[in-house]
Scaffold this active site. Sequence first.
Site, PDB file in Angstrom:
ATOM      1  N   GLU A 303     117.090  27.848  20.129  1.00  0.00           N
ATOM      2  CA  GLU A 303     117.243  27.642  21.776  1.00  0.00           C
ATOM      3  C   GLU A 303     118.518  27.359  21.648  1.00  0.00           C
ATOM      4  O   GLU A 303     119.639  27.089  20.733  1.00  0.00           O
ATOM      5  CB  GLU A 303     116.948  25.604  22.084  1.00  0.00           C
ATOM      6  N   HIS A 345     112.258  35.153  24.295  1.00  0.00           N
ATOM      7  CA  HIS A 345     111.134  34.594  25.052  1.00  0.00           C
ATOM      8  C   HIS A 345     110.405  35.886  25.915  1.00  0.00           C
ATOM      9  O   HIS A 345     109.317  35.704  25.664  1.00  0.00           O
ATOM     10  CB  HIS A 345     111.477  33.554  25.438  1.00  0.00           C
TER      11      HIS A 345
END
Length: 458
Positions: A303, A345
């Site tokens: 992330e 993602h």
Amino acid sequence: MTSSLPVRRARTALCAALVAAALTLTGQASPAAAAPAPDPAGTSLDRAFASAADAHDVPRDLLVAVGYGETRLDGHDGLPSQDNGYGVMHLVSNPQRHTLEQAARITGESVADLRRDTRANIHGGAAVLRALADEAGLDAADRDRPGAWYPVVARYGAPGTDAAARLYADAVYDLLGDGVRARAEDGEQVTVPPRRVRPERGEYADVSTGAGVSASADYPPALWNPAYSGNYTAGRSAAVTTVVVHVTQGSYAGSISWFQNPSAQVSAHYVVRSSDGQITQSVREGDTAWHARSANPHSVGVEHEGYVSDPAWFTDAMYRSSAALTRHLTDRYGIPRDRAHIVGHSEVPGNDHTDPGPHWDWAYYMSLVRGDGGGTGTPFPTWGTDVSVRQQPTTDSARVASLPGPTSVRVACQVRGGLVEYDGYSNDAWSYLPDYGGYVSNIFIDVDDAWLPGVPTC
């Protein structure tokens, strides 16, 4: 896991170096009062911060720093963050945290207005901070000292583990020390002059966030701050073959805290901070983080702090630190360093997210992962101690002239019109940055035109 918008390094480059001005910062003090509705007479973000600070007896610059650290002062059109936080001040409504509803009770504003109206949201954030200050026993004299608010800020932003709370509060106090210069959507500039504030950490004084004490066993440069055990699966059902790049839709410490929240039902292996590239590991690589649905069994999720709608978060420090982590992962698991195995993602089958978004500079990132020095730009080359550069009179000029001088010019390649990040400041247009002592603090370069002999282009 979430979505975000980074700055894409293009063939044109926006180059910036800021000279920090030494400024003084006065304390904010005003009597506590029942929160009035936000001033309807104007739309100024600065006025909203000043009014909220005055109404709730919260230092104005601290209030700005909290908002900037959460969202870069961007309300994201009322859309929620990954942990269901709203607005500039990131008022949260989830099963474990209810600062949005708390703000509504204190201010009398509707939840809907607190989500979407920036002025109401700022007043709501100030109201929650003041309520936390009252719980902590801060009296009027304490509230005049920005340093005394440290435990309050920690509880406001990251109520998970003490380590996450300290990461959050330290980031806010770093912003106070470095200063803030942010441009709102309407072009208004909001500033906090830099001043070192001695944080009074209280119960957080002995909480460690330093590597060496809380270092990751999998990746020693990272900190270890574990996710809640119910937010990931112990062990692996498949070999690791993929690295998935995410953006948090939230702050660094807030995301770490969210992974520790039993109601989250999400996690990632690593989180990378925007300002300096610091990395925290939340799930062991040998366990299965819940970050990318179909890819979870065979991937490591990384992330990156920020939001899809705001490219200012994507700094060179973040790119380089993340690329070093990805190099480590590819070495450890024998993953090819290509875009078939290092993916966003949004590229994972069965996912509905858009991160890392159209501004993520894949060419530059992959050049760092491969270590080949390629890509569309080389950040911060040094031009030498005898080169200074001044802009031409027209602000849209693609060229500048060289002038003699002692200044070493450091250059960051950015897309023209995108946000420039340097030394804690951001700006969205090269011509806005100020001139110091006759030498402009930004330069615009066309990479195809080696117009300054002997000077490497971006």
